[in-house]
Write an enzyme that holds these catalytic residues in place. Structure first.
Site, short mmCIF file in Angstrom:
data_model
loop_
_atom_site.label_atom_id
_atom_site.label_comp_id
_atom_site.label_asym_id
_atom_site.label_seq_id
_atom_site.Cartn_x
_atom_site.Cartn_y
_atom_site.Cartn_z
NE ARG A 151 34.26 25.44 48.61
CZ ARG A 151 35.05 25.78 49.39
NH1 ARG A 151 34.43 26.56 50.30
NH2 ARG A 151 36.46 25.53 49.34
CG LEU A 254 21.16 29.67 57.50
CD1 LEU A 254 21.04 29.34 58.98
CD2 LEU A 254 19.94 29.35 57.04
CB CYS A 264 25.92 24.53 39.75
SG CYS A 264 27.52 24.25 38.82
CE LYS A 267 23.76 22.63 35.21
NZ LYS A 267 24.18 21.18 34.75
CE LYS A 327 30.99 31.55 44.65
NZ LYS A 327 31.46 30.61 45.16
#
Length: 437
Positions: A151, A254, A264, A267, A327
């Site tokens: 991540r 959610l 990631c 694509k 992010k």
């Protein structure tokens, strides 16, 4: 162990530094001279929390070095291939040129018994093909596939203490040898109780792409519910809380908003669709096309809300865009919803002033036409409206009263549903978000 890591981009650089941190002797190799010079100086070429620290300690220990010469991989017993697999230009399939080139360059420097470990995200069937190629170009070398589950923003921890390990290995004695080698590489994680799945090539490849497809689907599902909530007066955040208490569903991922991006998920799901169609099973993942479309629609919805709040057009309006990375805790602007919103607003004639704690340099390289501000205060100055599109902690912590004193117009679109709507409205702001009243 002596390890080589071929490809020192985001995945490879983190993996090389983490392996050295765990005590292995590592050489990282890449054809990009500037990248290797930066890493050799202890400077990561991208932002990732924790990486500068382990890079510095690994370099100081002498266990980590970097090179542009593939011959320096010789002597390692485990070779990780961590090069990129971008989306093909003009299509959805994965571009495997860099993977193929890495294997071709590495093969002459392998010796019988060496284990080559693929970490790149590839279409199912790639490992089987590469295994056949390796058998002819480097007899006696063994191929394993060990997908990554990093991540961004947490990549160092995810490498040193992963939540699971997956080995795709061949049958028989070669598979046992590859498994043994990887067990030695990841000894600390295994001793710490990390779950391990040893399987075949195809399953290992599918684990990665199916995990990404599932996450993308979960995010797009709640964004689809946000679309319904907006026309019914429901609150998608309360909805997510309620269904998230179901242990079969869970609350994570959610969060309705402007959608996912990065290098990631977008694509990878497109490549998965393309590969399924090649295999004659496109109908099995046809839903992923709608997942992709829902995700892209949310970007447009943010723009539509802003246009609506500004009376039907944004031409000439000064818009503060808070966030450029896809992010928080990352400087990655690949397929970033935040950057896309900024670019589209400028295309509509707005005077966009965009900011981000770490992603400005990357955004400027791809979109120099935008105006960038080094901090939020500068971006907010005399703005007619504000759009929050990356939920950096410092943006979530903005005081609505103090912020009101910096802008010309108290209009804000919260593209991440991350602000306290009541607090902003009570401070006089016209506040809108996605899927909330």
């Amino acid at each position: 162990m002596k390890i080589s890591v071929i490809g020192c981009g985001y995945l490879g650089a983190v993996h090389a530094a983490a392996m050295a941190e765990l005590g292995h002797e590592v050489v990282g190799i890449d054809v990009d001279t500037a990248k290797i010079e930066s890493l050799s100086a202890g400077i990561p070429p991208f932002f990732e929390p924790g990486l500068p620290e382990i890079l510095a300690t690994a370099m100081a220990s002498g266990r980590l070095r970097f090179s542009t010469d593939i011959a320096d991989a010789a002597g390692a017993t485990v070779h990780f291939v961590a090069v990129g697999t971008p989306q093909q230009y003009g299509g959805n399939a994965a571009d495997l040129r860099f993977v193929d080139a890495a294997f071709e360059a590495l093969a002459p420097h392998l010796t019988p018994g060496d284990v080559v470990v693929g970490k790149s995200t590839v279409p199912v069937g790639t490992a089987a093909r590469l295994s056949e190629t390796l058998a002819s170009t480097a007899p006696g070398a063994i191929l394993a596939w060990n997908p990554e589950f990093l991540r961004e923003g947490f990549a160092v921890a995810d490498t040193i203490k992963p939540d699971r390990l997956v080995y795709g290995v061949p049958d028989g004695e070669p598979g046992a040898r590859a498994t043994s080698a990887l067990d030695r590489v990841y000894a600390s994680a295994i001793e710490g109780g990390t779950p391990l799945v040893v399987t075949d090539y195809a399953t290992a490849e599918l684990v990665k792409v199916s995990a990404n497809a599932f996450l993308a689907t979960k995010i797009s599902f709640i964004n689809a519910m946000a679309e319904i909530a907006e026309v019914t007066g429901a609150d998608v955040t309360a909805l997510a809380d309620a269904i998230g208490y179901d242990s079969r569903i869970g609350r994570r991922f959610l969060n309705a908003g402007v959608g996912f991006g990065g290098g990631c998920l977008p694509k990878d799901i497109r490549a998965f669709i393309a590969r399924a169609e090649e295999l004659g099973r496109g109908e099995s993942v046809v839903f992923l096309k709608e997942v992709d479309q829902i995700n892209l629609r949310r970007r447009q919805r943010v723009i539509d809300l802003l246009v609506e709040l500004l009376g039907g057009q944004v031409n000439g309006k000064r818009i503060a865009v808070l966030g450029l990375a896809f992010k928080p805790h990352s400087d990655d602007v690949r397929d970033s919803p935040a950057l896309d919103v900024a670019v589209q607003l400028r295309g509509l004639g707005a005077k966009v002033i965009a900011t981000d704690p770490h992603a400005i340099a990357n955004a400027r390289r791809t979109h120099p036409q935008l105006t960038y501000a080094d901090d939020a205060n500068t971006a907010l100055h005399d703005a007619d409206a504000v759009v929050l599109v990356t939920e950096w902690p410092e943006y979530k912590a903005l005081d609505p009263v103090q912020t009101a004193g910096r802008v010309r117009g108290q209009i804000i679109v919260d593209g991440r549903n991350s602000l306290d709507a009541a607090a902003w409205r009570s401070a006089g702001w016209t506040y809108r978000s996605l899927g909330r009243r």
